[in-house]
Design a protein around this motif. Structure first.
Motif, PDB file in Angstrom:
ATOM      1  N   GLY A  56      -8.402  15.445 -11.301  1.00  0.00           N
ATOM      2  CA  GLY A  56      -7.518  14.317 -11.571  1.00  0.00           C
ATOM      3  C   GLY A  56      -6.595  13.934 -10.431  1.00  0.00           C
ATOM      4  O   GLY A  56      -6.010  12.861 -10.449  1.00  0.00           O
ATOM      5  N   ASP A  57      -6.438  14.823  -9.451  1.00  0.00           N
ATOM      6  CA  ASP A  57      -5.602  14.522  -8.290  1.00  0.00           C
ATOM      7  C   ASP A  57      -6.489  14.108  -7.130  1.00  0.00           C
ATOM      8  O   ASP A  57      -7.567  14.680  -6.923  1.00  0.00           O
ATOM      9  CB  ASP A  57      -4.780  15.745  -7.877  1.00  0.00           C
ATOM     10  CG  ASP A  57      -3.772  16.157  -8.936  1.00  0.00           C
ATOM     11  OD1 ASP A  57      -3.200  15.259  -9.590  1.00  0.00           O
ATOM     12  OD2 ASP A  57      -3.566  17.375  -9.117  1.00  0.00           O
ATOM     13  N   LEU A  58      -6.037  13.139  -6.344  1.00  0.00           N
ATOM     14  CA  LEU A  58      -6.814  12.713  -5.184  1.00  0.00           C
ATOM     15  C   LEU A  58      -6.450  13.519  -3.949  1.00  0.00           C
ATOM     16  O   LEU A  58      -5.276  13.848  -3.733  1.00  0.00           O
ATOM     17  CB  LEU A  58      -6.585  11.224  -4.911  1.00  0.00           C
ATOM     18  CG  LEU A  58      -7.043  10.261  -5.996  1.00  0.00           C
ATOM     19  CD1 LEU A  58      -6.861   8.814  -5.529  1.00  0.00           C
ATOM     20  CD2 LEU A  58      -8.485  10.514  -6.405  1.00  0.00           C
ATOM     21  N   PRO A  88     -14.298   4.114  -6.389  1.00  0.00           N
ATOM     22  CA  PRO A  88     -13.828   3.152  -5.382  1.00  0.00           C
ATOM     23  C   PRO A  88     -12.587   2.363  -5.803  1.00  0.00           C
ATOM     24  O   PRO A  88     -11.685   2.147  -4.989  1.00  0.00           O
ATOM     25  CB  PRO A  88     -15.035   2.228  -5.184  1.00  0.00           C
ATOM     26  CG  PRO A  88     -16.210   3.092  -5.510  1.00  0.00           C
ATOM     27  CD  PRO A  88     -15.740   3.976  -6.634  1.00  0.00           C
ATOM     28  N   GLY A  89     -12.506   1.947  -7.056  1.00  0.00           N
ATOM     29  CA  GLY A  89     -11.332   1.210  -7.519  1.00  0.00           C
ATOM     30  C   GLY A  89     -10.072   2.048  -7.462  1.00  0.00           C
ATOM     31  O   GLY A  89      -8.997   1.559  -7.101  1.00  0.00           O
ATOM     32  N   ARG A  90     -10.199   3.319  -7.804  1.00  0.00           N
ATOM     33  CA  ARG A  90      -9.040   4.216  -7.750  1.00  0.00           C
ATOM     34  C   ARG A  90      -8.626   4.464  -6.309  1.00  0.00           C
ATOM     35  O   ARG A  90      -7.434   4.536  -5.995  1.00  0.00           O
ATOM     36  CB  ARG A  90      -9.361   5.533  -8.459  1.00  0.00           C
ATOM     37  CG  ARG A  90      -8.145   6.422  -8.571  1.00  0.00           C
ATOM     38  CD  ARG A  90      -8.284   7.483  -9.628  1.00  0.00           C
ATOM     39  NE  ARG A  90      -7.051   8.247  -9.698  1.00  0.00           N
ATOM     40  CZ  ARG A  90      -6.999   9.573  -9.721  1.00  0.00           C
ATOM     41  NH1 ARG A  90      -8.109  10.274  -9.743  1.00  0.00           N
ATOM     42  NH2 ARG A  90      -5.846  10.192  -9.758  1.00  0.00           N
ATOM     43  N   VAL A  91      -9.609   4.594  -5.407  1.00  0.00           N
ATOM     44  CA  VAL A  91      -9.293   4.770  -3.989  1.00  0.00           C
ATOM     45  C   VAL A  91      -8.463   3.581  -3.515  1.00  0.00           C
ATOM     46  O   VAL A  91      -7.411   3.746  -2.887  1.00  0.00           O
ATOM     47  CB  VAL A  91     -10.581   4.917  -3.141  1.00  0.00           C
ATOM     48  CG1 VAL A  91     -10.256   4.893  -1.655  1.00  0.00           C
ATOM     49  CG2 VAL A  91     -11.318   6.200  -3.510  1.00  0.00           C
ATOM     50  N   ARG A  92      -8.931   2.389  -3.827  1.00  0.00           N
ATOM     51  CA  ARG A  92      -8.218   1.166  -3.389  1.00  0.00           C
ATOM     52  C   ARG A  92      -6.820   1.112  -3.990  1.00  0.00           C
ATOM     53  O   ARG A  92      -5.853   0.808  -3.296  1.00  0.00           O
ATOM     54  CB  ARG A  92      -9.030  -0.066  -3.804  1.00  0.00           C
ATOM     55  CG  ARG A  92      -8.376  -1.371  -3.423  1.00  0.00           C
ATOM     56  CD  ARG A  92      -8.601  -1.622  -1.937  1.00  0.00           C
ATOM     57  NE  ARG A  92      -8.144  -2.945  -1.583  1.00  0.00           N
ATOM     58  CZ  ARG A  92      -7.179  -3.170  -0.710  1.00  0.00           C
ATOM     59  NH1 ARG A  92      -6.573  -2.182  -0.099  1.00  0.00           N
ATOM     60  NH2 ARG A  92      -6.819  -4.390  -0.417  1.00  0.00           N
ATOM     61  N   ASP A  93      -6.704   1.416  -5.293  1.00  0.00           N
ATOM     62  CA  ASP A  93      -5.415   1.329  -5.973  1.00  0.00           C
ATOM     63  C   ASP A  93      -4.411   2.374  -5.484  1.00  0.00           C
ATOM     64  O   ASP A  93      -3.227   2.075  -5.348  1.00  0.00           O
ATOM     65  CB  ASP A  93      -5.583   1.489  -7.487  1.00  0.00           C
ATOM     66  CG  ASP A  93      -6.303   0.313  -8.132  1.00  0.00           C
ATOM     67  OD1 ASP A  93      -6.429  -0.751  -7.483  1.00  0.00           O
ATOM     68  OD2 ASP A  93      -6.754   0.468  -9.286  1.00  0.00           O
ATOM     69  N   VAL A  94      -4.869   3.597  -5.244  1.00  0.00           N
ATOM     70  CA  VAL A  94      -3.961   4.699  -4.904  1.00  0.00           C
ATOM     71  C   VAL A  94      -3.782   4.852  -3.391  1.00  0.00           C
ATOM     72  O   VAL A  94      -2.661   5.008  -2.901  1.00  0.00           O
ATOM     73  CB  VAL A  94      -4.451   6.034  -5.518  1.00  0.00           C
ATOM     74  CG1 VAL A  94      -3.583   7.200  -5.070  1.00  0.00           C
ATOM     75  CG2 VAL A  94      -4.484   5.926  -7.040  1.00  0.00           C
ATOM     76  N   VAL A  95      -4.877   4.789  -2.659  1.00  0.00           N
ATOM     77  CA  VAL A  95      -4.821   5.034  -1.212  1.00  0.00           C
ATOM     78  C   VAL A  95      -4.450   3.752  -0.462  1.00  0.00           C
ATOM     79  O   VAL A  95      -3.841   3.802   0.599  1.00  0.00           O
ATOM     80  CB  VAL A  95      -6.161   5.625  -0.715  1.00  0.00           C
ATOM     81  CG1 VAL A  95      -6.105   5.948   0.763  1.00  0.00           C
ATOM     82  CG2 VAL A  95      -6.506   6.880  -1.507  1.00  0.00           C
ATOM     83  N   GLY A  96      -4.858   2.602  -1.027  1.00  0.00           N
ATOM     84  CA  GLY A  96      -4.485   1.335  -0.416  1.00  0.00           C
ATOM     85  C   GLY A  96      -5.532   0.728   0.490  1.00  0.00           C
ATOM     86  O   GLY A  96      -5.298  -0.313   1.091  1.00  0.00           O
ATOM     87  N   ASP A 110       1.287   9.626  -1.001  1.00  0.00           N
ATOM     88  CA  ASP A 110       1.394  10.854  -0.216  1.00  0.00           C
ATOM     89  C   ASP A 110       0.367  11.842  -0.773  1.00  0.00           C
ATOM     90  O   ASP A 110       0.622  12.534  -1.755  1.00  0.00           O
ATOM     91  CB  ASP A 110       2.811  11.410  -0.328  1.00  0.00           C
ATOM     92  CG  ASP A 110       3.028  12.623   0.558  1.00  0.00           C
ATOM     93  OD1 ASP A 110       2.237  12.823   1.510  1.00  0.00           O
ATOM     94  OD2 ASP A 110       3.989  13.378   0.300  1.00  0.00           O
ATOM     95  N   LEU A 111      -0.808  11.865  -0.143  1.00  0.00           N
ATOM     96  CA  LEU A 111      -1.908  12.707  -0.604  1.00  0.00           C
ATOM     97  C   LEU A 111      -2.143  13.849   0.364  1.00  0.00           C
ATOM     98  O   LEU A 111      -1.948  13.692   1.571  1.00  0.00           O
ATOM     99  CB  LEU A 111      -3.193  11.878  -0.700  1.00  0.00           C
ATOM    100  CG  LEU A 111      -3.167  10.679  -1.624  1.00  0.00           C
ATOM    101  CD1 LEU A 111      -4.452   9.877  -1.475  1.00  0.00           C
ATOM    102  CD2 LEU A 111      -2.987  11.131  -3.067  1.00  0.00           C
ATOM    103  N   PRO A 112      -2.619  14.998  -0.135  1.00  0.00           N
ATOM    104  CA  PRO A 112      -3.006  16.057   0.789  1.00  0.00           C
ATOM    105  C   PRO A 112      -4.210  15.604   1.605  1.00  0.00           C
ATOM    106  O   PRO A 112      -5.130  14.973   1.086  1.00  0.00           O
ATOM    107  CB  PRO A 112      -3.358  17.239  -0.113  1.00  0.00           C
ATOM    108  CG  PRO A 112      -3.349  16.744  -1.512  1.00  0.00           C
ATOM    109  CD  PRO A 112      -2.795  15.368  -1.531  1.00  0.00           C
ATOM    110  N   VAL A 113      -4.172  15.921   2.893  1.00  0.00           N
ATOM    111  CA  VAL A 113      -5.267  15.562   3.799  1.00  0.00           C
ATOM    112  C   VAL A 113      -5.794  16.848   4.431  1.00  0.00           C
ATOM    113  O   VAL A 113      -5.022  17.692   4.888  1.00  0.00           O
ATOM    114  CB  VAL A 113      -4.799  14.586   4.902  1.00  0.00           C
ATOM    115  CG1 VAL A 113      -5.941  14.246   5.849  1.00  0.00           C
ATOM    116  CG2 VAL A 113      -4.224  13.314   4.286  1.00  0.00           C
ATOM    117  N   TYR A 114      -7.114  16.965   4.440  1.00  0.00           N
ATOM    118  CA  TYR A 114      -7.784  18.114   5.047  1.00  0.00           C
ATOM    119  C   TYR A 114      -8.684  17.599   6.155  1.00  0.00           C
ATOM    120  O   TYR A 114      -9.335  16.568   6.006  1.00  0.00           O
ATOM    121  CB  TYR A 114      -8.597  18.888   4.002  1.00  0.00           C
ATOM    122  CG  TYR A 114      -7.717  19.406   2.900  1.00  0.00           C
ATOM    123  CD1 TYR A 114      -7.015  20.595   3.061  1.00  0.00           C
ATOM    124  CD2 TYR A 114      -7.545  18.679   1.722  1.00  0.00           C
ATOM    125  CE1 TYR A 114      -6.166  21.053   2.061  1.00  0.00           C
ATOM    126  CE2 TYR A 114      -6.702  19.139   0.726  1.00  0.00           C
ATOM    127  CZ  TYR A 114      -6.017  20.327   0.901  1.00  0.00           C
ATOM    128  OH  TYR A 114      -5.168  20.781  -0.076  1.00  0.00           O
TER     129      TYR A 114
END
Length: 156
Positions: A56-58, A88-96, A110-114
């Protein structure tokens, strides 16, 4: 340069004080192979930003275009029961940013990045610059620092 690549450049300057050398390619850079062909580099130098849903978390994984992310390995690393590509819709909505043009920095949330640790083997990598036709070069160590990314072995 299209508006989304221009927006990426503006955000990178405002947030990080950098002026990325964004290059656009009308033929597109949506896949790692497309980007490598357009830039004239090895596909391993393409830093693809992929967004995963981890219970559930991006989370964002910046991986080498030559590698495939191991979802079980990523799940173990982030302590999730499972991970899958985010919708894809969630990526656009949350990540921008839209899938195919997601940059490794300048996200709306503010997402964790690896960072795929194999990217550190290169002097320069090329990452999406907000549009499926735009990329920018960056040293992988600088990219990791700007994204506050943990370098991990995440490929299959």
């Amino acid at each position: 340069m299209d508006g989304t690549a221009e927006e990426f450049r503006r955000r990178a300057t405002d947030r990080y004080g950098i002026d990325p050398d964004v290059e656009t390619f009308p033929e597109g850079t949506e896949t790692a192979a497309d980007a490598a062909a357009a830039v004239g580099c090895d596909v391993a130098q393409i830093a693809s930003s992929l967004v995963f849903d981890a219970d559930g978390d991006l989370v964002v994984v910046v991986t080498s275009g030559a590698n495939r992310v191991s979802e079980p390995r990523l799940a173990d690393h982030v302590g999730a029961d499972g991970v899958s590509m985010a919708a894809p819709g969630r990526v656009r909505d949350v990540v921008g940013w839209a899938v195919g043009g997601v940059p490794p920095i300048c996200h709306d949330a503010d997402l964790p990045v690896y960072l795929d640790s194999s990217l550190l083997d290169h002097d320069t990598v090329w990452a999406a610059a907000g549009a499926p036709t735009a990329v920018f070069p960056i040293a992988p160590a600088e990219l990791a620092e700007l994204a506050d990314a943990d370098a991990i072995a995440v490929s299959e």
